[in-house]
Write an enzyme that holds these catalytic residues in place. Sequence first.
Site, PDB file in Angstrom:
ATOM      1  N   GLY A 240      -4.668  -1.865  -4.459  1.00 44.22           N
ATOM      2  CA  GLY A 240      -4.200  -0.884  -3.474  1.00 44.22           C
ATOM      3  C   GLY A 240      -2.920  -1.239  -2.748  1.00 44.22           C
TER       4      GLY A 240
ATOM      5  N   ASN B 262       0.169  -0.499  -3.529  1.00 47.49           N
ATOM      6  CA  ASN B 262       1.063   0.669  -3.442  1.00 47.49           C
ATOM      7  C   ASN B 262       0.583   1.638  -2.368  1.00 47.49           C
ATOM      8  OD1 ASN B 262       3.388   0.824  -5.460  1.00 47.49           O
ATOM      9  ND2 ASN B 262       1.725  -0.013  -6.703  1.00 47.49           N
TER      10      ASN B 262
ATOM     11  N   LEU C 162      -6.824  11.459 -16.397  1.00 45.53           N
ATOM     12  CA  LEU C 162      -7.279  12.697 -15.771  1.00 45.53           C
ATOM     13  C   LEU C 162      -7.598  13.725 -16.854  1.00 45.53           C
ATOM     14  CD1 LEU C 162      -4.730  13.126 -12.835  1.00 45.53           C
ATOM     15  CD2 LEU C 162      -6.823  11.752 -12.924  1.00 45.53           C
TER      16      LEU C 162
ATOM     17  N   ASN D 242       2.355   9.599 -10.383  1.00 41.83           N
ATOM     18  CA  ASN D 242       1.824   8.304 -10.806  1.00 41.83           C
ATOM     19  C   ASN D 242       2.956   7.289 -10.744  1.00 41.83           C
ATOM     20  OD1 ASN D 242      -0.038   6.415 -11.969  1.00 41.83           O
ATOM     21  ND2 ASN D 242       1.042   6.647 -13.929  1.00 41.83           N
TER      22      ASN D 242
ATOM     23  N   HIS E 207       4.233   3.706 -12.593  1.00 41.36           N
ATOM     24  CA  HIS E 207       3.989   2.879 -13.774  1.00 41.36           C
ATOM     25  C   HIS E 207       4.976   1.705 -13.752  1.00 41.36           C
ATOM     26  CE1 HIS E 207       2.622   1.935 -17.774  1.00 41.36           C
ATOM     27  NE2 HIS E 207       3.878   1.759 -18.131  1.00 41.36           N
TER      28      HIS E 207
ATOM     29  N   ASP F 126       1.420  14.581 -16.554  1.00 44.20           N
ATOM     30  CA  ASP F 126       1.101  15.694 -17.444  1.00 44.20           C
ATOM     31  C   ASP F 126      -0.027  15.260 -18.378  1.00 44.20           C
ATOM     32  OD1 ASP F 126       2.226  14.191 -19.451  1.00 44.20           O
ATOM     33  OD2 ASP F 126       4.001  15.445 -19.725  1.00 44.20           O
ATOM     34  N   GLU F 127      -0.268  16.032 -19.419  1.00 35.36           N
ATOM     35  CA  GLU F 127      -1.459  15.753 -20.236  1.00 35.36           C
ATOM     36  C   GLU F 127      -1.300  14.536 -21.159  1.00 35.36           C
ATOM     37  OE1 GLU F 127       1.002  19.082 -21.816  1.00 35.36           O
ATOM     38  OE2 GLU F 127       0.152  18.522 -19.887  1.00 35.36           O
TER      39      GLU F 127
HETATM   40  C1  GRF Z   1       0.764  -1.095 -10.208  1.00 36.41           C
HETATM   41  O1  GRF Z   1       1.458  -2.052 -10.951  1.00 36.41           O
HETATM   42  C2  GRF Z   1       1.053   0.288 -10.726  1.00 36.41           C
HETATM   43  O2  GRF Z   1       2.331   0.440 -11.236  1.00 36.41           O
HETATM   44  C3  GRF Z   1       0.040   0.434 -11.829  1.00 36.41           C
HETATM   45  O3  GRF Z   1      -1.112  -0.198 -11.330  1.00 36.41           O
HETATM   46  C4  GRF Z   1      -0.740  -1.206 -10.388  1.00 36.41           C
HETATM   47  C5  GRF Z   1      -1.474  -0.927  -9.125  1.00 36.41           C
HETATM   48  O4  GRF Z   1      -1.289  -1.923  -8.170  1.00 36.41           O
HETATM   49  N1  GRF Z   1      -0.163   1.822 -12.170  1.00 36.41           N
HETATM   50  P1  GRF Z   1      -1.823  -1.713  -6.691  1.00 36.41           P
HETATM   51  O5  GRF Z   1      -3.326  -1.411  -6.815  1.00 36.41           O
HETATM   52  O6  GRF Z   1      -1.093  -0.577  -6.077  1.00 36.41           O
HETATM   53  O7  GRF Z   1      -1.594  -3.006  -5.974  1.00 36.41           O
END
Ligand code: GRF
Length: 196
Positions: free
Chosen positions: A6, A8, A87, A101, A103, A135-136
């Site tokens: 968590g 982010n 999803l 999202n 990535h 998206d899908e």
């Molecule tokens: C991040 O590296 C994000 O890019 C990926 O999953 C990780 C999540 O990290 N999708 P956090 O749970 O936000 O610390």
Amino acid sequence: MLSGRGSNFVAIAESIREGRLKGAEIAVVISNVAEAEGLAKARELGLPAEIFVSKGRPRAVHDADVIACLRTHGVELVCLAGYMRLLSPEFIAAFPNRILNIHPSLLPAFPGLDAQRQAFDFGVKVAGCTVHFVDEHLDHGVIVLQRAISVLETGDAHSLARRILAEEHIAYSEAIARVVSGDYEIRGRRFVKRDE
Ligand code: GRF
């Protein structure tokens, strides 16, 4: 929405608290994993936090519960932040171009799991992160923004992942601010600032 650490989510919550994300508030934090660290952090911050355990449940059934929860909380923008579950098409259709999202690679390079290691092992010289609409297809939707860093010759995959994460924490709030401003258009695959 999250499944783990968590960090982010916490970075987004800090941006809001510090007034850097005008017009945004976190209506609810949702996890599909009961033990997710991010869920505990949401509770510490006094935010509404809900668990919908997904394990062993059909995707569409689980997603219907999550969609109902998002609607109850009046959610207008869904932010996936380490939500480790695909999803359903119904979920994506319920929030068209309203699901973001993050990535940890410069998409379209290295979609899927362990993107930082994929990039490191491939030997790229520039790496980074991408915030995109969902998206899908996996890690595929319209790109809102990317942040890039040089890959250091002295580093390893772990240090690269740490450095990318620091960029993620900046990128996600910036991307949300751009989307919340409404001052953009999507032309084909391109996210562009709206003409005056
Ligand atoms: C991040 O590296 C994000 O890019 C990926 O999953 C990780 C999540 O990290 N999708 P956090 O749970 O936000 O610390």
